[in-house]
Design a protein around this motif. Structure first.
Motif, PDB file in Angstrom:
ATOM      1  N   ALA A 279       0.624  -0.918   0.458  1.00 33.75           N
ATOM      2  CA  ALA A 279      -0.089  -0.032   0.215  1.00 33.75           C
ATOM      3  C   ALA A 279       0.731   1.337   0.264  1.00 33.75           C
ATOM      4  CB  ALA A 279      -0.850  -0.425   0.936  1.00 33.75           C
ATOM      5  N   GLU A 280       1.846   1.285   0.850  1.00 32.68           N
ATOM      6  CA  GLU A 280       2.491   2.464   1.223  1.00 32.68           C
ATOM      7  C   GLU A 280       3.485   3.089  -0.764  1.00 32.68           C
ATOM      8  OE1 GLU A 280       3.169  -0.178   2.273  1.00 32.68           O
ATOM      9  OE2 GLU A 280       4.123  -0.377   4.161  1.00 32.68           O
TER      10      GLU A 280
ATOM     11  N   GLN B 269      -0.667   4.469  -3.071  1.00 34.22           N
ATOM     12  CA  GLN B 269      -1.319   5.046  -2.452  1.00 34.22           C
ATOM     13  C   GLN B 269      -2.071   6.253  -3.871  1.00 34.22           C
ATOM     14  OE1 GLN B 269      -2.352   6.090   0.974  1.00 34.22           O
ATOM     15  NE2 GLN B 269      -1.532   4.308   0.620  1.00 34.22           N
TER      16      GLN B 269
ATOM     17  N   GLN C 102      -6.385   5.158  -3.549  1.00 38.06           N
ATOM     18  CA  GLN C 102      -7.400   6.019  -2.888  1.00 38.06           C
ATOM     19  C   GLN C 102      -8.409   6.251  -4.622  1.00 38.06           C
ATOM     20  OE1 GLN C 102      -5.617  10.238  -2.537  1.00 38.06           O
ATOM     21  NE2 GLN C 102      -7.430  11.185  -3.749  1.00 38.06           N
TER      22      GLN C 102
ATOM     23  N   LYS D  26      -9.716   3.475   3.860  1.00 38.38           N
ATOM     24  CA  LYS D  26      -9.219   4.799   4.771  1.00 38.38           C
ATOM     25  C   LYS D  26      -9.211   4.520   5.388  1.00 38.38           C
ATOM     26  CE  LYS D  26      -9.770   9.637   4.173  1.00 38.38           C
ATOM     27  NZ  LYS D  26     -10.375  11.046   4.017  1.00 38.38           N
ATOM     28  N   SER D  27      -6.926   4.845   5.669  1.00 37.62           N
ATOM     29  CA  SER D  27      -6.862   4.831   7.498  1.00 37.62           C
ATOM     30  C   SER D  27      -5.831   5.608   7.596  1.00 37.62           C
ATOM     31  CB  SER D  27      -6.577   2.933   7.478  1.00 37.62           C
ATOM     32  OG  SER D  27      -6.361   2.499   8.349  1.00 37.62           O
ATOM     33  N   VAL D  28      -4.751   5.526   8.629  1.00 40.44           N
ATOM     34  CA  VAL D  28      -4.371   6.445   8.597  1.00 40.44           C
ATOM     35  C   VAL D  28      -2.602   5.685   8.311  1.00 40.44           C
ATOM     36  CG1 VAL D  28      -5.772   8.066   9.531  1.00 40.44           C
ATOM     37  CG2 VAL D  28      -4.318   6.572  11.130  1.00 40.44           C
ATOM     38  N   ASP D  29      -1.340   6.300   8.423  1.00 39.13           N
ATOM     39  CA  ASP D  29      -0.451   5.759   8.533  1.00 39.13           C
ATOM     40  C   ASP D  29       0.402   5.943  10.413  1.00 39.13           C
ATOM     41  OD1 ASP D  29       0.574   8.149   8.330  1.00 39.13           O
ATOM     42  OD2 ASP D  29       1.958   7.954   7.058  1.00 39.13           O
TER      43      ASP D  29
ATOM     44  N   ARG E   9      -0.869  10.195   9.055  1.00 37.49           N
ATOM     45  CA  ARG E   9      -1.768  11.207   7.207  1.00 37.49           C
ATOM     46  C   ARG E   9      -2.545   9.615   7.200  1.00 37.49           C
ATOM     47  NH1 ARG E   9       4.636  10.746   5.738  1.00 37.49           N
ATOM     48  NH2 ARG E   9       4.603   9.417   6.514  1.00 37.49           N
TER      49      ARG E   9
ATOM     50  N   ALA F  36      -4.464   7.327   4.644  1.00 33.69           N
ATOM     51  CA  ALA F  36      -3.587   6.093   4.327  1.00 33.69           C
ATOM     52  C   ALA F  36      -4.573   5.062   3.091  1.00 33.69           C
ATOM     53  CB  ALA F  36      -2.568   5.940   4.649  1.00 33.69           C
ATOM     54  N   TYR F  37      -4.891   5.040   2.229  1.00 29.57           N
ATOM     55  CA  TYR F  37      -5.130   4.062   2.292  1.00 29.57           C
ATOM     56  C   TYR F  37      -4.882   2.004   1.944  1.00 29.57           C
ATOM     57  CZ  TYR F  37      -7.861   7.896   0.037  1.00 29.57           C
ATOM     58  OH  TYR F  37      -8.983   9.561   0.482  1.00 29.57           O
ATOM     59  N   VAL F  38      -5.763   1.622   1.387  1.00 26.30           N
ATOM     60  CA  VAL F  38      -4.994   0.055   1.892  1.00 26.30           C
ATOM     61  C   VAL F  38      -6.215  -0.834   1.702  1.00 26.30           C
ATOM     62  CG1 VAL F  38      -6.090  -0.272   4.644  1.00 26.30           C
ATOM     63  CG2 VAL F  38      -3.967  -1.173   4.069  1.00 26.30           C
TER      64      VAL F  38
ATOM     65  N   LYS G 111       2.142   8.168  -7.273  1.00 24.14           N
ATOM     66  CA  LYS G 111       1.939   8.000  -5.591  1.00 24.14           C
ATOM     67  C   LYS G 111       2.121   6.652  -6.155  1.00 24.14           C
ATOM     68  CE  LYS G 111      -0.739  10.584  -3.326  1.00 24.14           C
ATOM     69  NZ  LYS G 111      -1.204  11.149  -2.206  1.00 24.14           N
TER      70      LYS G 111
ATOM     71  N   VAL H  71       3.505   7.546   2.037  1.00 28.34           N
ATOM     72  CA  VAL H  71       2.965   7.454   3.871  1.00 28.34           C
ATOM     73  C   VAL H  71       3.409   5.997   4.142  1.00 28.34           C
ATOM     74  CG1 VAL H  71       0.253   7.720   3.335  1.00 28.34           C
ATOM     75  CG2 VAL H  71       1.368   5.533   2.491  1.00 28.34           C
ATOM     76  N   GLY H  72       4.062   6.212   5.416  1.00 27.38           N
ATOM     77  CA  GLY H  72       4.685   4.555   5.667  1.00 27.38           C
ATOM     78  C   GLY H  72       3.146   3.381   6.090  1.00 27.38           C
ATOM     79  N   ARG H  73       3.611   2.943   7.011  1.00 22.75           N
ATOM     80  CA  ARG H  73       3.112   1.796   7.355  1.00 22.75           C
ATOM     81  C   ARG H  73       1.338   1.903   7.572  1.00 22.75           C
ATOM     82  NH1 ARG H  73       6.758  -3.049   9.384  1.00 22.75           N
ATOM     83  NH2 ARG H  73       9.141  -2.667   8.543  1.00 22.75           N
ATOM     84  N   ILE H  74       0.029   1.207   7.166  1.00 24.53           N
ATOM     85  CA  ILE H  74      -0.954   1.885   7.529  1.00 24.53           C
ATOM     86  C   ILE H  74      -1.323   0.972   8.251  1.00 24.53           C
ATOM     87  CG2 ILE H  74      -2.697   1.911   6.264  1.00 24.53           C
ATOM     88  CD1 ILE H  74      -0.965   2.528   3.188  1.00 24.53           C
ATOM     89  N   ASP H  75      -2.652   1.521   8.840  1.00 20.03           N
ATOM     90  CA  ASP H  75      -3.050   1.052  10.155  1.00 20.03           C
ATOM     91  C   ASP H  75      -3.661   0.101  10.183  1.00 20.03           C
ATOM     92  OD1 ASP H  75      -4.308   0.029  12.564  1.00 20.03           O
ATOM     93  OD2 ASP H  75      -4.503   1.796  13.317  1.00 20.03           O
TER      94      ASP H  75
ATOM     95  N   ARG I 194      -6.988  -0.695  11.517  1.00 13.88           N
ATOM     96  CA  ARG I 194      -7.879   0.487  12.094  1.00 13.88           C
ATOM     97  C   ARG I 194      -8.785   0.032  10.668  1.00 13.88           C
ATOM     98  NH1 ARG I 194      -7.876   6.577  12.586  1.00 13.88           N
ATOM     99  NH2 ARG I 194      -9.336   7.393  10.772  1.00 13.88           N
TER     100      ARG I 194
ATOM    101  N   ASP J 168     -13.790   2.264   6.189  1.00 11.00           N
ATOM    102  CA  ASP J 168     -14.303   3.306   5.727  1.00 11.00           C
ATOM    103  C   ASP J 168     -14.435   3.660   3.917  1.00 11.00           C
ATOM    104  OD1 ASP J 168     -14.503   6.009   4.478  1.00 11.00           O
ATOM    105  OD2 ASP J 168     -13.352   7.075   5.866  1.00 11.00           O
TER     106      ASP J 168
END
Lengths: 442, 505, 127
Positions: free
Chosen positions: A88-89, A92, A96, A285-288, A292, A294-296, B63, B481-485, B488, B494
């Motif tokens: 994912a990194e 992105q 997205q 959609k999440s965060v890193d 920030r 971040a999508y995964v 990206k 971005v870095g490693r992702i949660d 969550r 979402d």
């Protein structure tokens, strides 16, 4: 390199047991240079003459205007040559864009969530039926006969493997699905899903009534709405508004070529209650670690590579690049462009219907309102009319008799925003000649 | 170029009314064309100027890694170069804009493409015929198992419902089996990482329908006893299925048909250089032995000589002068798998690739794929574990087990550290039978310089991790971005944008 | 690691707490630790009749899904709504607030097939 590996030759490296070595030379193409390949395929193109005809074909694959910006962006190498965004990194951008696709489909259908796409409209329907079967534990589904015959054929193929019963609802004289017997059919609570398509195979706008949807829900039957022409979503009441809890369909119309049948792009949208049964990929959609956005890819535990034989589906790939084309198309067209496009399709089809039915012997087969295709009853056999039109460089539509024995005298004709008044006049003129000839034969 | 620092808001957070582009004439009001109750109330989508659309998606592309920007040593995925001539041929207007319901006489060139491709694949893989119908690899597996099911039903052996799958198999194999109501029996590989014919004989029996294998297997090892394996299965009255995910390892050098496989699929997007496009569309032709030809899905492309007699062809044959038709009537066919005939644009690409190579080129392709994979293996064999230290085929597996024991750095961390060095990560944690697995497949299209640079980067990452594990643990650091949660993302899904005003509701 | 006393255990890593003819079911600490961050639990419907050792739901973590094989049969008389909104509760308190559902046992003797804490301890130390 061979030395580093410690072998003497390439042959030694790729050696197989003697019994498995090739015994005769391969029969494949000669090796051509790139300029010769271009020449070879120019020959294939020259032997493909359909482009020289004025076409009224549709029925699940639609020729629409594709702004050049779609290809210019989608063919960027970063998109075209990316792998599935498991890392994912470094994905992105694609993630997205896929999240945006999911959002567009959810907004267009009015439902809560959409997946990252599936193969095409027909397989989307089959997957949706599996969702309903898994939700209810029931092994039968009820499908309108006005659902695209190819979609029903694929459903039957899947049903063979899954050992499901597929029952059908007839259509009415006005071209809409007959729901008079629905009450009785639903009452014994054996159907996992009730499937209708709108616009249906006859072009007829054919949603369930909210009352029928409520009745299905009350009997534990999931209402599945099929949309084979995604552009209609820009104009017509959303599937969610008339009670569909799963909506599947084909989004080829959004920025993808017809390409002799593929690749196209199927979508699956659903109410939240079906989220965990949705097949295929989903982007979340999440965060890193630094907070920030971040999508995964998420909810992957449902998928085949983890659940194996207990997965919600065996589906692995999605039509990522086709969905990307659709997303760029939707972004570029915007709500204004989409509304205009849908309105032009409606207007041109009305013009087509009026011009064709003004010709003696030709009439609208069904009275209910249509979107961008119309079923026309012709004098004699539809297949004969088609051939006569082909002689005049016109592809006049689809012979519905191929799928409905009772409709051998009916053509499905399609008009989009690319159909001109001149095209329609040419068709009407040709039909008048065909009609005269048919009458003369009698 | 480093990834841009700028953020990219969602397309829904940009744009405003009045910024619509002028692609089409203005349409009439919908209400003048339809009864009001059929028209949707609102269309809550943004209008963006074309410049804003271009900038949005261009920034998104910045990206995103692709083969065009970085090397992908991604095991099992065959990330080879995608020649642009293929796309150009697929984009020829006569082929791109051909409607699937166009009459056969107006689609002869397209049908010729399908037929030539189907014939070439039959020769390359030793099958009697191929169907181009399935949309992807997993879809092809489903198709093939439906064929097997129909075949046994016709023979009065509907009781056969067990699919034997080695533990090195791809995850789609058992999932596909379940979709046709087959039971999956997992078979443990032997100490050499291969299927042991004796172990197989112990489980194969009158209820066995199909044995699904790939060769070389997902460890990158050639199943050298495949002949005996096929014999065991055939003696039990069952069918051998070849998962073509690894076909790049042997294309043109040895053929699944000669190994005893009765059914197979190919991932054209792997072996035949079709762009992966971020995860699809793919294409998964299914090939079968003579006895199974009647069961292939419809439509079937039929070829005729100028005099109307059926055209015979053992393998590929120049289609010039032949006539073609789509046949929907095959009585024993398993049905059809999709809305329309095939992922045709991909068939054009695959055939263009075959023309670009010819037999010699295809043979060399797989040989060089094997060479490149072995070269990387020996280049890193002294810094990571190689659980099966022998000549591998187009890919191999390494393990970070010792490194993890010594430093806490896992396979995952090595993969992430490679991202910072401008390489895509290898496939990690697959196959499941090797702990801390790294599966590496370079493909034939990478130069020695690229392989050397990758080997050097890999060695540096491991060396640095042995001195300071933190150097790998916090990676990647240079990516957008870095490693992702992920927890969550899964706990509070979402999955779509919602307009701010409705968010509270 | 010692397993809580007073509970019974299944091979599939569920625990059962008996209170008369009502059994409370959950998964063990070992199970939650092996699965990792739990993101979703699919529970049987209230009022459903379960058959012992059948698969009646799933526990989903970020990277894995595991079937719930009910260690006891009977009618479901309560489900734990709290883990629906906060699945992490199963990770935090597998033997407490992270319980799954309660069953009214049709036949109390069926618990004879379950393990004692000591037996279960041996099982997981062997794997």
């Amino acid at each position: 390199m061979l030395q580093a590996i410690g072998v003497a030759s390439l042959d030694e490296l790729v050696r197989v047991p003697a019994a498995l070595t090739l015994r005769s030379p391969l029969a494949v193409t000669p090796q051509l240079s790139e300029s010769e390949i271009a020449d070879r395929f120019a020959q294939f193109a020259a032997r493909t003459t359909a482009g020289g005809y004025t076409s009224f074909l549709g029925a699940g694959a639609y020729r629409h205007y594709i702004p050049p910006v779609v290809g210019a962006l989608a063919m960027r190498g970063e998109f075209l040559t990316a792998y599935t965004p498991y890392q994912a990194e470094v994905s992105q951008g694609y993630l997205q864009a896929t999240y945006e696709w999911q959002s567009y489909i959810a907004l267009l259908t009015g439902l809560d969530v959409a997946n990252a796409s599936v193969y095409d409209g027909a397989t989307a329907l089959a997957e949706a039926v599996i969702m309903a079967v898994n939700a209810s534990g029931r092994k039968a589904v009820l499908v309108s006969r006005a659902v695209h015959p190819n979609y029903r054929a694929v459903l039957r193929t899947y049903a063979e493997g899954l050992e499901l019963t597929v029952d059908e609802l007839p259509y009415r004289a006005d071209g809409r699905t007959e729901t008079a017997s629905l009450d009785a059919a639903l009452a014994d609570q054996r159907y996992a899903a009730l499937v209708v398509q709108t616009p249906n195979i006859f072009g007829v706008i054919d949603p369930l009534t909210s009352a029928d949807s409520a009745r299905a829900a009350a009997n534990g039957t999931v209402v599945i709405g099929v949309v084979a022409e995604a552009l209609s979503l820009a104009a017509l009441s959303t599937p969610a508004s008339w009670g569909a809890r799963i909506c599947v369909g084909e989004a080829q119309s959004f920025g993808n070529a017809v390409a002799y049948g593929g690749p196209h792009v199927g979508f699956i949208a659903a109410g939240n209650e079906h989220l965990r049964r949705m097949p295929g990929r989903l982007v979340g959609k999440s965060v890193d670690a630094e907070g920030r956005i971040a999508y995964v890819l998420t909810l992957q535990a449902r998928e085949q590579h983890i659940r194996r034989e207990k997965a919600t589906s065996n589906i692995c790939t999605n039509q990522a690049h086709c969905a990307l084309c659709a997303t760029i198309y939707l972004a570029a067209m915007g709500k204004t462009g989409l509304r205009d496009c849908a309105a032009l399709n409606l207007a041109r089809t009305r013009e087509l219907r009026d011009a064709v039915t003004a010709v003696d012997g030709f009439s609208a087969r069904f009275a209910a309102p249509v979107f961008n295709e119309v079923a026309i009853r012709v004098p004699g056999r539809a297949s004969d009319v088609l051939r006569a039109l082909e002689d005049r460089a016109i592809l006049g539509g689809l012979d519905l008799g191929r799928f409905y024995p009772e409709l051998v005298d009916t053509l499905l004709m399609t008009a989009t925003e690319l159909t001109t008044s001149a095209d329609i006049a040419r068709l009407a003129g040709a039909l008048a000649e065909v009609e005269t000839r048919a009458a003369a034969r009698i | 170029m480093p990834p841009p620092a700028f953020d990219t808001p969602l397309i829904f957070e940009c744009g405003q009314d009045g910024r619509a582009n002028c692609y089409l004439p203005r349409g009439p009001q919908l209400e003048t064309l339809l009864p009001g109750d059929l028209v949707r109330d609102e269309l809550p989508l943004p209008d963006n100027s074309e410049l804003d659309v271009v900038r949005h998606f261009t920034r998104l592309s910045h990206k995103t890694f692709g083969i065009d920007t970085v090397f992908y040593p991604l095991g099992s995925c065959t990330m080879k170069y995608n020649p642009r001539i293929n796309d150009a041929m697929a984009n020829l207007p006569a082929l791109r804009d051909l409607h699937p319901f166009a009459p056969d006489h107006a689609a002869q060139g397209a049908l010729a493409v399908m037929w030539e491709l189907e014939r070439a694949l039959a020769s390359l893989f030793g099958m009697a015929a191929f169907s181009l119908n399935p949309a992807a690899g997993a879809h092809a597996e489903l198709t093939a198992l439906l064929i097997a099911k129909a075949y046994f039903a016709k023979r009065g052996e509907a009781h056969r419902n067990v699919v034997i799958v080695p533990d090195t198999a791809h995850g789609t194999n058992p999932a596909s089996a379940a979709m046709v109501g087959f039971r999956v029996l997992s078979l443990k590989s032997d100490a050499r990482g291969r299927v042991d014919p004796a172990a197989l004989a112990a489980v194969a029996g009158p209820d066995t329908a199909v044995c699904m294998m790939t060769n070389p297997n997902t460890l990158g090892l050639f199943e050298d006893r495949i002949g005996e394996v096929s014999d065991v299965i055939h003696r039990a009255g069952a069918l051998m299925y070849y998962d073509g995910a690894n076909a790049n390892a042997l294309m043109g050098n040895t053929r699944p048909g000669d190994m005893g496989f009765d059914l197979m699929h190919l991932n054209l997007h792997k072996t035949f250089s079709i762009p992966h496009g971020g995860g699809g569309a793919g294409a998964g032709p299914v090939g079968v032995a003579p006895a199974l030809v009647p069961y292939l899905p419809v439509p079937v492309v039929r070829a005729y000589e100028a005099d109307g007699s059926p055209a015979a062809a053992d393998g590929w044959r120049d289609s010039t002068g032949l006539r073609f038709a789509l046949d929907f009537t095959a009585p024993d066919a398993v049905g059809t798998m999709r809305s329309f005939w095939s992922n045709f644009a991909h068939m054009v690409r695959a055939l263009a690739y075959i023309y670009a190579n010819g037999a010699e080129g295809l043979i060399l392709t797989s040989q060089l794929a094997v060479l490149n994979a072995n070269y990387i293996r020996v280049g890193i064999a002294d810094v990571v574990d190689i659980p099966y230290p022998e000549i591998n085929r187009h890919e191999f597996v390494a393990s970070a087990q010792s490194l993890k024991r010594d430093t806490g750095v896992r396979a995952l961390d090595l993969g992430k550290a490679l991202l910072d060095r401008g390489y895509h990560a290898p496939t990690v944690y697959f196959p499941l039978i090797v702990p801390e697995c790294l599966m590496i497949e370079p493909t034939e299209t990478e130069s020695k310089e690229t392989l050397d640079a990758f080997i050097a980067a890999f060695r540096e990452i491991v060396a640095a991790a042995r001195i300071d594990p933190e150097s790998a643990l916090g990676t990647p650091r240079t990516t957008p971005v870095g490693r992702i949660d992920e927890t969550r993302a899964a706990r509070q899904p979402d999955l779509r944008w919602r307009a701010p005003s409705t968010e509270s509701g | 690691m010692a397993q809580p006393a007073g509970l019974l255990y299944s091979k599939e890593h569920e625990w059962v707490k008996l209170d008369g003819d009502v059994a409370t079911v959950g998964i063990t600490d070992y199970a939650q630790a092996s699965l990792g961050d739990i993101v979703y639990v699919e529970l049987p419907r209230l009022g459903a009749t379960l058959e012992q050792f059948n698969s009646i739901g799933v526990v989903e973590s970020v990277k894995a899904v595991s079937d719930i094989f009910t260690p006891v049969g009977g009618e479901v008389i309560a489900i734990n709504d709290a883990i629906e909104s906060d699945p992490a509760l199963v990770n935090r308190e597998p033997f407490g607030g992270g319980w799954f559902y309660k069953v009214k046992l049709g036949d109390v003797s069926q618990t004879g097939e379950l393990m004692s804490p000591e037996q279960y301890d041996r099982l997981i130390s062997e794997t």
